[in-house]
Scaffold this active site. Structure first.
Site, PDB file in Angstrom:
ATOM      1  N   HIS A 248       4.788   5.397  -1.044  1.00 61.30           N
ATOM      2  CA  HIS A 248       5.185   4.023  -1.379  1.00 61.30           C
ATOM      3  C   HIS A 248       5.968   4.003  -2.693  1.00 61.30           C
ATOM      4  CE1 HIS A 248       1.358   3.102   0.996  1.00 61.30           C
ATOM      5  NE2 HIS A 248       2.272   2.422   1.649  1.00 61.30           N
TER       6      HIS A 248
ATOM      7  N   GLN B  75      -0.163  -7.216  13.305  1.00 60.38           N
ATOM      8  CA  GLN B  75       0.390  -5.953  13.799  1.00 60.38           C
ATOM      9  C   GLN B  75      -0.690  -4.938  14.172  1.00 60.38           C
ATOM     10  OE1 GLN B  75       2.521  -5.177  10.001  1.00 60.38           O
ATOM     11  NE2 GLN B  75       1.964  -3.046  10.350  1.00 60.38           N
TER      12      GLN B  75
END
Ligand code: AMP
Length: 282
Positions: free
Chosen positions: A37, A61
């Site tokens: 990230h 999701q």
């Protein structure tokens, strides 16, 4: 670093930044941050504009409710890491902020083939959820540059489709996968592996490298079978091992020696689902 929890405040700040002519680089995440990230944030910072990161574990999701329940949350550590790495704006919305209309009867996206293969067929509804959250985030953050990881190869293609349709002004940057020293792709889910599974997990990258080494023009089923056998011998339950066209993700079973290919794997270790991919002839 400024932290916003509400869309209205974020929106007002972004509108002002745009007014001053600042470019905006956006890194959406679900938190439990790792170096992968942070490498996306690094790439955003190189663009020189205002950097915005979101942390939001998007319920729509997750096709498996247990996976959602167990998704790691390390908010304090994430905030510390992002501040230390010089992020400008952190957006921490609640579910009610992003989905004020609730979670049922959400809009549907026509994703065609991309939703019928690999992650699309293994995780029904997953990419609908990705589009639902990305549509909301992109309309709030209004980035000029969007940074996403090649680790989620198919997700990048789905988001490209969404951008082409609804946000043509946004430049999508697909960033390389950061790996642990043994080759395991960094992932928030790796924290759930116990010590022995963590050792085994590196076999996914080995299987991908073997596919790269064995790639020859002609039929690909034998090398795919070998990769599957190898993963099973290392304790995995294999969801899929496939080779596809790197631009379209059309599955390829016979290689002409020229087409650009990507190998993709999804496999379970003790119920924890790991995915990875490798460009075979970049
Ligand atoms: P996530 O928090 O898992 O939704 O991931 C947020 C973003 O980070 C997505 O664009 C991912 O593709 C990207 N990402 C995840 N793992 C890695 C990695 N190992 N290297 C680079 N980017 C990654």
């Amino acid at each position: 670093m400024i932290c916003f929890r509400t869309s209205q405040h974020l929106n007002a700040y972004i509108a002002q930044a745009h007014g001053f002519g600042r470019l905006i680089g956006f890194v959406p995440t679900m938190g439990a941050l790792h170096q992968g990230h942070l490498s996306l944030l690094g790439q955003a910072q190189q663009q020189g504009g205002l950097t915005v990161c979101s942390i939001f574990v998007n319920p729509t999701q997750f096709n498996d409710p247990a996976d959602f329940e167990k998704y790691p949350v390390h908010l304090e550590q994430d905030i510390y890491l992002l501040a230390k790495h010089g992020l400008d704006i952190l957006f921490l919305p609640s579910v009610a902020q992003l989905y004020p209309e609730g979670l049922s009867h959400l809009e549907h996206y026509e994703l065609g083939y991309l939703e019928q293969i690999l992650e699309g067929s293994s995780r029904p509804g997953h990419f609908q959820g990705v589009c639902q959250v990305m549509h909301r985030l992109l309309s709030l953050v209004q980035p000029d540059h969007l940074f996403m990881g090649q680790k989620d190869f198919q997700q990048c293609l789905v988001v490209r489709q969404l951008i082409d349709q609804a946000y043509p002004r946004v430049a999508l940057h697909t960033c390389p996968t950061l790996r642990e020293p043994d080759g395991l792709a960094m992932s928030s889910r790796n924290a759930r592996l116990d010590a022995s599974d963590r050792k085994q997990a590196a076999a996914i990258y080995q299987a991908l490298q073997q596919l790269q080494q064995r790639l020859q023009p002609g039929g690909l089923s034998a090398i795919l079978e070998q990769a599957k056998d190898f993963l099973e011998s290392q304790g995995f339950r294999v969801d899929y091992v496939q080779i596809a066209d790197a631009a379209t993700l059309r599955l390829v079973d016979r290689w002409d020696g020229k087409e650009k290919l990507v190998a993709l794997v999804a496999a379970f270790l003790d119920g924890i689902r790991l995915i990875d991919n490798l460009l075979l002839n970049p």
